[in-house]
Write a protein that holds these residues in place. Structure first.
Motif, short mmCIF file in Angstrom:
data_model
loop_
_atom_site.label_atom_id
_atom_site.label_comp_id
_atom_site.label_asym_id
_atom_site.label_seq_id
_atom_site.Cartn_x
_atom_site.Cartn_y
_atom_site.Cartn_z
N LEU A 172 0.86 -1.18 0.00
CA LEU A 172 0.00 0.00 0.00
C LEU A 172 0.89 1.22 0.00
O LEU A 172 1.62 1.48 0.97
CB LEU A 172 -0.91 0.01 1.22
N LYS A 220 -4.11 5.36 3.63
CA LYS A 220 -3.58 3.99 3.50
C LYS A 220 -3.78 3.17 4.76
O LYS A 220 -4.19 2.01 4.70
CB LYS A 220 -2.08 4.04 3.18
N THR A 221 -3.47 3.77 5.92
CA THR A 221 -3.51 3.01 7.18
C THR A 221 -4.94 2.65 7.57
O THR A 221 -5.19 1.53 8.04
CB THR A 221 -2.81 3.79 8.30
N PHE A 223 -5.94 -0.12 5.28
CA PHE A 223 -5.28 -1.34 5.76
C PHE A 223 -6.09 -1.95 6.91
O PHE A 223 -6.39 -3.15 6.92
CB PHE A 223 -3.87 -0.96 6.22
N SER A 236 2.41 -4.99 8.59
CA SER A 236 2.09 -6.09 7.68
C SER A 236 1.17 -7.09 8.37
O SER A 236 1.21 -7.26 9.59
CB SER A 236 3.36 -6.80 7.21
N LEU A 292 -0.59 -8.06 3.19
CA LEU A 292 -0.74 -6.61 3.01
C LEU A 292 0.38 -5.92 3.78
O LEU A 292 0.61 -6.23 4.96
CB LEU A 292 -2.09 -6.14 3.54
N ASP A 322 1.53 -2.03 4.65
CA ASP A 322 1.25 -0.60 4.63
C ASP A 322 2.56 0.15 4.81
O ASP A 322 3.21 0.05 5.85
CB ASP A 322 0.26 -0.26 5.76
#
Length: 238
Positions: A35, A43-44, A47, A66, A81, A83
């Motif tokens: 991301l 983004k966070t 996430f 992650s 994922l 971030d």
């Protein structure tokens, strides 16, 4: 094993050494979805919403986060994922750390602030797209146009058009920059797109898609996020 663990620790890797070696493998083994984006793009929160479905207050990240994410499909597949921080002084450092493991990239754009941030967004995206590892591995790329719950948000179509225009300008500017005495190709970044043609995303070696989404959701903290298009894309690339 001890030497491998020490090497992973010295590299500052946040993932366990065994998982990291798996992620660094060939395409079939690359399971990381990075991301990316500027600070405050969301983004966070995105996430957190993908992992838990719940809203949470966030702050500017200074390190990566992650977690395993199970895609919403019949495949039952997982991706990791990751971030990455969006601060200008950190983002390329963290991209360098994780880019070889990337199966896919999600570049998150603040659709509300886009008009005033377009040059900064294009600059960061340009740096990602001319990276030699990214070009070689050609991970799938999604431009996630976030914050669509806000009235002033720009559409994905407009964001795509503006980014293509800005990236084309950057390409022209960079190609016209003075070269070193070592020669025009010494240390030079790769050419973006096709020479002699205005840039568009179809010229890239990876498949690029745009979606509109909202990590916050139209009802704010008490409502659900609007991430259906993003979740479908993750299921597809997994």
């Amino acid at each position: 094993p001890a030497a491998a663990a020490a090497a992973a620790a010295s590299a500052g890797c946040a993932l366990p050494a065994v998982l990291w070696r798996l992620l660094q493998g060939r395409k079939g083994g690359r399971r990381a979805v990075l991301l990316l984006g500027l600070c405050d793009a969301g983004k966070t929160l995105l996430f957190a919403r993908l992992l838990t479905g719940r809203y949470r207050d966030t702050q500017t990240s200074i390190t990566d986060s992650s977690a395993a994410y199970r895609v919403s499909s019949d495949k039952g597949a997982n991706v990791t994922l990751i971030d990455l921080p969006g601060h200008e002084s950190l983002r390329l450092q963290f991209l360098e750390r994780f880019k070889a493991a990337a199966r896919a990239l999600v570049f998150v754009v603040d659709s509300v602030a886009f008009q005033r941030e377009v040059k900064d967004v294009a600059e960061f995206l340009y740096q990602v797209l001319v990276d030699s590892t990214v070009l070689k591995n050609a991970p799938a790329l999604l431009i996630a146009c976030n914050k669509q719950d806000v009235t002033m948000a720009k559409s994905a179509k407009l964001i795509q058009q503006q980014l293509e225009k800005e990236l084309n300008t950057l390409r022209v500017t960079r190609s016209a920059a003075p070269t070193s005495l070592d020669g025009p190709t010494a240390g030079a970044p790769a050419q973006l797109g096709k020479k002699g043609k205005d840039f568009d995303f179809s010229q890239l070696p990876m498949k690029v898609e745009f979606v509109e989404c909202s990590a916050r959701g139209s009802k704010g903290e008490d409502g659900d996020a609007d991430l259906e298009a993003l979740e479908k894309w993750l299921a597809k690339i997994a």
